[in-house]
Design an enzyme around this catalytic site. Structure first.
Site, PDB file in Angstrom:
ATOM      1  CG  ASP A   1      27.547  25.314  -1.553  1.00  0.00           C
ATOM      2  OD1 ASP A   1      27.125  26.472  -1.416  1.00  0.00           O
ATOM      3  OD2 ASP A   1      28.746  25.024  -1.688  1.00  0.00           O
TER       4      ASP A   1
ATOM      5  CE  LYS B   1      30.688  35.374   1.665  1.00  0.00           C
ATOM      6  NZ  LYS B   1      30.140  34.364   0.812  1.00  0.00           N
TER       7      LYS B   1
ATOM      8  CG  HIS C   1      32.607  24.228   0.211  1.00  0.00           C
ATOM      9  ND1 HIS C   1      33.475  25.263   0.398  1.00  0.00           N
ATOM     10  CD2 HIS C   1      31.547  24.745  -0.442  1.00  0.00           C
ATOM     11  CE1 HIS C   1      32.962  26.360  -0.127  1.00  0.00           C
ATOM     12  NE2 HIS C   1      31.801  26.069  -0.642  1.00  0.00           N
TER      13      HIS C   1
ATOM     14  NE  ARG D   1      25.856  14.665  -9.755  1.00  0.00           N
ATOM     15  CZ  ARG D   1      24.604  14.233  -9.576  1.00  0.00           C
ATOM     16  NH1 ARG D   1      23.742  14.246 -10.551  1.00  0.00           N
ATOM     17  NH2 ARG D   1      24.204  13.804  -8.409  1.00  0.00           N
TER      18      ARG D   1
ATOM     19  CG  HIS E   1      33.522  30.540  -3.796  1.00  0.00           C
ATOM     20  ND1 HIS E   1      33.964  29.959  -4.957  1.00  0.00           N
ATOM     21  CD2 HIS E   1      32.878  29.554  -3.111  1.00  0.00           C
ATOM     22  CE1 HIS E   1      33.611  28.684  -4.974  1.00  0.00           C
ATOM     23  NE2 HIS E   1      32.938  28.418  -3.873  1.00  0.00           N
TER      24      HIS E   1
ATOM     25  CB  SER F   1      28.188  29.116   6.062  1.00  0.00           C
ATOM     26  OG  SER F   1      29.408  29.144   5.389  1.00  0.00           O
ATOM     27  N   GLY F   2      27.900  28.074   2.969  1.00  0.00           N
ATOM     28  CA  GLY F   2      28.214  27.050   1.973  1.00  0.00           C
ATOM     29  C   GLY F   2      29.006  25.879   2.519  1.00  0.00           C
TER      30      GLY F   2
ATOM     31  CB  THR G   1      25.182  30.234   1.082  1.00  0.00           C
ATOM     32  OG1 THR G   1      25.837  31.212   0.294  1.00  0.00           O
ATOM     33  CG2 THR G   1      24.957  28.975   0.255  1.00  0.00           C
ATOM     34  N   GLY G   2      24.407  31.443   3.875  1.00  0.00           N
ATOM     35  CA  GLY G   2      24.426  32.279   5.080  1.00  0.00           C
ATOM     36  C   GLY G   2      24.973  33.681   4.989  1.00  0.00           C
ATOM     37  CB  THR G   3      28.443  34.996   4.919  1.00  0.00           C
ATOM     38  OG1 THR G   3      28.784  34.165   6.024  1.00  0.00           O
ATOM     39  CG2 THR G   3      29.108  36.339   5.070  1.00  0.00           C
ATOM     40  CB  THR G   4      26.073  35.147   0.061  1.00  0.00           C
ATOM     41  OG1 THR G   4      27.401  34.642  -0.096  1.00  0.00           O
ATOM     42  CG2 THR G   4      25.658  35.885  -1.197  1.00  0.00           C
TER      43      THR G   4
ATOM     44  CG  ASP H   1      38.308  32.963  -5.818  1.00  0.00           C
ATOM     45  OD1 ASP H   1      38.897  33.116  -6.916  1.00  0.00           O
ATOM     46  OD2 ASP H   1      38.853  33.184  -4.726  1.00  0.00           O
TER      47      ASP H   1
ATOM     48  CG  ASP I   1      29.669  20.152  -0.274  1.00  0.00           C
ATOM     49  OD1 ASP I   1      29.454  18.933  -0.411  1.00  0.00           O
ATOM     50  OD2 ASP I   1      30.055  20.664   0.788  1.00  0.00           O
TER      51      ASP I   1
END
Length: 120
Positions: free
Chosen positions: A60, A12, A87, A96, A8, A54-55, A34-37, A80, A90
């Site tokens: 996700d 980061k 989201h 899960r 989150h 991105s999440g 995910t994208g930015t990470t 976080d 998600d």
């Protein structure tokens, strides 16, 4: 191993520090994020990372798809817990899927340390 890295926004920097600290371990595995990470990990460490969306835009869920297909071995998801996430359904679905498919998932630095140290 195939390892997913998700963080989150408020986590980061923690993820970048964590991956940098264990770069010698992560470089022996296939990384997904995910994208930015993923972009920031590659910029910071030089490690190759297969990036998804991105999440909040479905990243996700893309990682969840890899889990459902049997193509993911470990998920490190620095969440976080103090900030509401739009989201969140998600996020819950991803965790899960990890439980359903017996995929180890770390949601904080403490559990991530245990998992990564076991990869030595």
């Amino acid at each position: 191993m195939n390892i997913s890295l998700i963080a989150h926004d408020e986590k980061k920097e923690d993820m970048l520090e964590f991956v940098s600290r264990y770069k010698h371990i992560f470089e022996r595995h296939t990384l997904y994020a995910t994208g930015t990470t993923g972009k920031r990990i590659t910029e910071e460490t030089g490690l190759p990372v297969h990036r998804f969306l991105s999440g909040p835009l479905g990243g996700d869920q893309q990682i969840g798809s890899k889990i459902a297909e049997g193509n993911m071995d470990l998920v490190i998801f620095l969440r976080d817990p103090l900030t509401s996430q739009p989201h969140e359904p998600d996020v819950t679905a991803l965790i899960r899927l990890c439980d359903v498919h017996h995929i180890p998932v770390a949601t904080n630095i403490g559990s991530a340390e245990v998992f990564v140290k076991s990869l030595k």
